[in-house]
Design an enzyme around this catalytic site. Structure first.
Site, short mmCIF file in Angstrom:
data_model
loop_
_atom_site.label_atom_id
_atom_site.label_comp_id
_atom_site.label_asym_id
_atom_site.label_seq_id
_atom_site.Cartn_x
_atom_site.Cartn_y
_atom_site.Cartn_z
N HIS A 167 0.82 -1.21 0.00
CA HIS A 167 0.00 0.00 0.00
C HIS A 167 0.85 1.27 0.00
O HIS A 167 2.05 1.25 0.28
CB HIS A 167 -0.92 0.01 1.22
N GLU A 175 -2.34 -6.81 7.75
CA GLU A 175 -1.01 -6.83 8.36
C GLU A 175 -1.04 -7.61 9.67
O GLU A 175 -2.10 -7.83 10.27
CB GLU A 175 -0.52 -5.39 8.59
#
Length: 215
Positions: A15, A88
């Site tokens: 990202h 994550e």
């Protein structure tokens, strides 16, 4: 990476930049938005990745990954499939802390992790547990690809590292040997006769410091 290469391809795309990346804070599963620079990075990288003519686009459901994936979706017309399994690493009490704060408050955990020992950072997930939940999501997408197809997986630095390590059949203690991904850079795996191979790593930028990789 040549589109003419045979076999399926996985593009792992990190990202864009967040404010916590700039502050070197461990984000983990904390849901942080992209900065304006992060949106710019996503748009620039999406323009490059669209040249691979991806067939599928899957993403972590956290805002920073989903917003990044949306930029590629705009160009390609692909629907983004969001998956909690691509988030994550959950790092419990480490989340929100800077690297120096983590070393100060959790010195034993930090030293064990730095040595490559399996550690529940902040009481959170082991790296192997992250791989257990994320890799099946990716392999399910690969199974849906056309012959020689490409899937783009938008995720996070730490999770991408674990997925690459697991798919390359490396021992968990070796996963940290992969250098970090810069914001909005990517790594590519291709499936050959002997299994998955690393074709590119941290592509999309000239060498530069990696900010907040495992976030």
């Amino acid at each position: 990476m040549s589109r003419a290469a045979r076999g399926p391809r996985i593009v792992f795309w990190r990202h864009g930049q967040t404010s916590w990346n700039l502050e070197n804070r461990f984000q983990g599963s904390t849901d942080i938005e992209l900065t304006d620079q992060g949106v710019f990075q996503a748009r620039r990288s999406a323009a490059l990745l669209s040249g691979l003519h991806p067939d599928l686009l899957i993403s972590s459901d956290l805002k920073r990954a989903a917003r990044t994936a949306a930029e590629l979706a705009k160009i390609t017309g692909l629907d983004v499939q969001h998956h909690e399994g691509l988030r994550e690493t959950y790092a419990g009490e480490w989340q929100g802390l800077t690297n120096s704060e983590i070393q100060e408050r959790f010195p034993e955990q930090y030293q064990a992790w730095a040595k490559g020992e399996p550690v529940r950072r902040g009481g959170g997930e082991l790296s192997t547990e992250v791989a257990d939940r994320s890799v099946p999501v990716v392999l399910e997408a690969v199974d849906k690809l056309p012959e020689d197809g490409t899937v783009v997986v938008v995720s996070h630095g730490g999770t991408i590292r674990t997925m690459i390590g697991r798919l390359l059949d490396l021992e968990p203690a070796q996963w940290e040997r992969f250098g970090g991904l810069s914001n909005c850079c990517w790594s590519v795996l291709g499936l050959g006769a002997r299994g998955w191979r690393l074709l590119e790593h941290n592509a999309g930028t000239l060498p530069q410091p990696v900010i907040g990789d495992e976030t």
